[in-house]
Write a protein that holds these residues in place. Structure first.
Motif, short mmCIF file in Angstrom:
data_model
loop_
_atom_site.label_atom_id
_atom_site.label_comp_id
_atom_site.label_asym_id
_atom_site.label_seq_id
_atom_site.Cartn_x
_atom_site.Cartn_y
_atom_site.Cartn_z
N ASP A 183 0.80 -1.22 0.00
CA ASP A 183 0.00 0.00 0.00
C ASP A 183 0.84 1.28 0.00
O ASP A 183 0.44 2.29 0.56
CB ASP A 183 -0.97 0.01 1.19
N ASP A 215 -3.71 6.83 -2.83
CA ASP A 215 -5.08 6.36 -2.69
C ASP A 215 -5.31 5.91 -1.25
O ASP A 215 -5.24 4.72 -0.93
CB ASP A 215 -5.35 5.21 -3.67
N ASN A 272 -7.97 3.10 0.05
CA ASN A 272 -7.72 1.67 -0.11
C ASN A 272 -6.45 1.31 0.63
O ASN A 272 -5.40 1.90 0.39
CB ASN A 272 -7.61 1.32 -1.60
N ASN A 294 -3.46 -1.40 -1.77
CA ASN A 294 -2.95 -1.11 -3.11
C ASN A 294 -1.64 -1.84 -3.37
O ASN A 294 -0.81 -2.02 -2.47
CB ASN A 294 -2.73 0.38 -3.29
#
Length: 389
Positions: free
Chosen positions: A273, A307, A310, A313
């Motif tokens: 992420d 992002d 989320n 990622n």
């Protein structure tokens, strides 16, 4: 009879001061490691695969076997250039797309084709998409120069390796594709070269080890070149210099200042992420024997996560040296997040220094004629207006 212009002489220190202010802007330039900021996002054509930038800063991408190129730098609009001839691209897209250093050619990996076993690398001209498919195992690649392509590859369950493909090989079915690094104890990862020609690659997913997922190493230019020219190839596990262990070392990309960007992720270690940016000075220190970068030290490694909605990622990353931009993209979507190196934008202090320098120069070379004085004042005013803008 027109009056003669008279000049006020200036002291040597005036010239020295002005020269320092006008010729040394780097003294005011911020550290790009800290200066990357998220500035926008845009959409690639639907189903787009990997991207790269051309010599003028425009982006190129591939959808299936169709090549798309941005209409203008920063235009964010893409136009089809046509299909690659005799292309056998895997259903899940191409493995990589890499533009050559001179911008005239690009390399694309077919990801094994429809059968997942017909591994080919195409070398095509940007201008007209003519080119040749070479038989070569691959995962990722980076150009060494305009005729040689370094490739990471490996069979599932077996140690990965790095080869160098001569794109001028006369027989594309049996090209000159020499192994230079072997025994990467896991899966293939990304590959990149720094400004000195040193090679960086890593372990994309730990297998036999002992290197773990995300372990990135540096191999000096002289070391890998010797492996290429005379052999034997380099054993990855006991060799090389450890740089950092983060994400899955894929892809790898340098910016113009020597910062190393790293993508991917290691789900087993919850190392996901974000995209890692490792500071150029920290990379240099590791190469010089100062020890690997500590991923938990924010002065050595930044984490970019565009992002935040989320938490899972899995990002790819690539750089655009012409526009000083970095592109971050989740592999499951077509949206690209743009980080800009804001240190490349002149700061107020830089514009102020330029305005002051012009003022000093004008004061030291005053021409006692109204028109010339006005022209000098206008130049200083223009610099001041730029600062205000």
């Amino acid at each position: 009879m027109p009056s003669k212009a008279r000049f006020v002489k200036f002291r040597p220190w005036v010239l020295a001061s002005v020269a320092a202010m006008l010729t040394c802007p780097t003294a005011l330039r911020a550290d790009s490691f800290n200066s990357y900021q998220l500035v926008e996002s845009f959409l690639l054509p639907g189903g787009a695969g990997p991207t790269d930038s051309l010599a003028d800063g425009r982006l190129m991408t591939i959808v299936g076997s169709t090549i798309y190129i941005e209409t203008m730098p920063n235009g964010r609009t893409f136009v089809s250039q046509g299909n690659l001839p005799q292309a056998d691209i895997a259903s899940f897209g191409a493995a990589f797309l890499r533009v050559s250093p001179d911008g005239a050619k690009f390399a694309v990996g077919n990801n094994g084709g429809a059968s997942f076993s017909n591994f080919q690398i195409g070398i095509f001209n940007v201008s007209n998409l003519t080119g040749t498919w070479f038989t070569a195992a691959h995962y990722d690649a980076a150009w060494i120069d305009n005729t040689k392509l370094a490739i990471t590859a490996g069979d599932f369950g077996s140690p990965a390796f790095v080869t160098v493909l001569d794109v001028k090989s006369p027989n594309p079915n049996v090209p000159d594709n020499r192994t230079i690094i072997s025994n990467i104890g896991g899966a293939s990862a990304g590959i990149a070269f720094d400004a000195a020609g040193n090679l960086y690659t890593g372990n994309g997913f730990q297998g036999s080890g002992p290197s773990g997922t995300g372990a990135t190493k540096e191999f000096s230019h002289s070391t890998w070149l010797a492996a290429y020219t005379s052999g034997p190839h380099i054993n990855f596990e006991p060799s090389g210099t450890s740089i950092v262990d983060v994400l899955s070392a894929s892809p790898l990309a340098f910016d113009g200042d020597g910062n190393l960007f790293i993508g991917g992720g290691d789900f087993s270690a919850n190392d996901i992420d974000f995209v890692a940016i490792t500071r150029a000075s920290a990379v240099s220190a590791a190469v010089s024997g100062g020890g690997a970068i500590n991923p938990a030290d924010p002065s050595q490694l930044r984490r970019l996560d565009p992002d935040t909605s989320n938490n899972s990622n899995f990002y790819s990353v690539n750089t655009n040296p012409v526009l000083h931009e970095v592109y971050v993209r989740d592999l499951s979507g077509d949206r690209v997040y743009v980080y800009l190196d804001t240190s490349s934008i002149p700061t107020i202090s830089q514009w102020g220094a330029a305005a002051f320098a012009l003022g000093v120069l004008c004061a030291g070379t005053i021409v006692l004629k109204g028109r010339q004085v006005l022209g000098c004042q206008r130049a200083a005013d223009n610099a001041s207006n730029a600062e205000a803008a």
